[in-house]
Design an enzyme around this catalytic site. Sequence first.
Site, PDB file in Angstrom:
ATOM      1  N   GLU A 130       1.130  -1.203  -0.028  1.00  0.00           N
ATOM      2  CA  GLU A 130      -0.025   0.183   0.023  1.00  0.00           C
ATOM      3  C   GLU A 130       1.197   1.091   0.065  1.00  0.00           C
ATOM      4  OE1 GLU A 130      -4.067  -1.446   1.863  1.00  0.00           O
ATOM      5  OE2 GLU A 130      -2.599  -1.490   3.269  1.00  0.00           O
TER       6      GLU A 130
HETATM    7  C1  ACM Z   1      -2.081  -5.262   4.394  1.00  0.00           C
HETATM    8  O1  ACM Z   1      -3.299  -5.684   4.125  1.00  0.00           O
HETATM    9  N1  ACM Z   1      -1.469  -3.870   3.558  1.00  0.00           N
HETATM   10  C2  ACM Z   1      -0.767  -6.102   3.526  1.00  0.00           C
END
Ligand code: ACM
Length: 485
Positions: free
Chosen positions: A312
């Site tokens: 992310e």
């Molecule tokens: C995640 O759940 N951002 C790896």
Amino acid sequence: MKYLLSLIAALLVSCGGPVYESPNALEALPLIPKPRSVVSELGGFGYASGVAVIAEDPLLDDLKAWVPEGDAEGAASGPIVLALGYPHASAEAYRLTITRSEVRIQGTSPAGVFRGLQTLRQILAASTPDPTTRVRVLPLGVIEDAPILSYRGTMLDVARHFFTVAEVKQYIDQIAQYKINALHLHLSDDQGWRIEIKAYPRLTEIGAATEVGGGPGGYYTQEDFLELQDYAAQRFIQIIPEIDMPGHTNAAIVAYPELNGNGKAVSPYTGTAVGFSTFDARNEAVYTFIDQVVQEISALSTSPYFHLGGDESHVTSKEDYVFFVERVGEIIRTHQKTPIGWDEVAQTDLGPGSVAQFWSSEKNALAAADKKMKVLMSPAKKAYLDMQYDSLSPYGLHWAGYISVQDAYNWDPLSYVPGLDADQILGIEAPLWSETISDSSGLEYLAFPRLIGLAELGWTPQSLRSWEDFNRRLTEVSYPGKQAE
Ligand code: ACM
């Protein structure tokens, strides 16, 4: 005939004491994970308190302390014998043999004996007391057992909310009972930095003082980390440290603003949004910092792996992301560790043998396999322990869906991603993110019993698994957080 009977009686007496009979068959006991092979025999083994314990190899001396206690005084049928030399390719394989005169656990290695001891504990818990002496009577038979996957883990996010050393130890005790062998600690995120780095003291002075919701946060000293690692190692569990980067780095950036790559002023963050922070991928000071962090943690850690996060990173450009992850991968290898990253790292050349942890993108999982990386299976829709069970669950999120106990159980890590070769799969891991939990009771609510099912997915071949059978066993055993019936 009379003579024969008295001869048998005399022999039994000379063999030392009462003859026990078990009303249950070994095959019918609620063992989790389900063993590969169970063969029942008629008869019983009396498991009294003070039962003798013999380690046939000095390597197993420490494991004698793990042999469970019988709960009634009386005559035991014989000793509990711990031995090595069980022939199998897995270091965690064991054979458990219960006869009228001994219980023998023979492992391929001490780890195998320890896994077998968990099975013995479950057999003892499910056994029936003798009606007159109250001594527990184990059914006779032979169990032969080995895991299908060599990595069977869970992750605990100690960054969104901090969990104390005592709370983590309690979780380690709980997961060890289901033969889990890896605990991944998510040690940093936007909301907090949780491990002492001697060369960068503001990480813990400033970066550790926050958590989701504004609580006090906390961190592990390097001694704490070693204490946890040692506690886990005694249970044949490795701890995999994660420093999440280049995103999820607000807490580190608040402590050392020169690391910042998003050009905005920073302040401590105690909310639950993701994807707003990034290290500066083009600043050498960032790599000096990371090299020091990886060096200090790697000097402590006995795991072969170092997890670099990599998920992310929404405000890192693609070019910067690739440059950053490959550079950090090199740093990790310099410190003799193998890099693991969340599945986005499959978009980089992290190198053959490194690990992509599949949580979201099947495309990334397949790309990782193409690049000769290993894949760790943590699909959010099945394996994320922080998802609510249903809309009424008091803890948890539901962005990946609601995950009932049945949903968490009903999938196969080896065939879940179409086209992903089972040979490329390192193992299974069930992550527990902690936005909505801050103590052991929230943790137990979300982890149990789903984690017990996930432990079975990593241990027991798919051909031996069924939801109906698992659910029956689950109703017959106690586990953390289970309401007394
Ligand atoms: C995640 O759940 N951002 C790896």
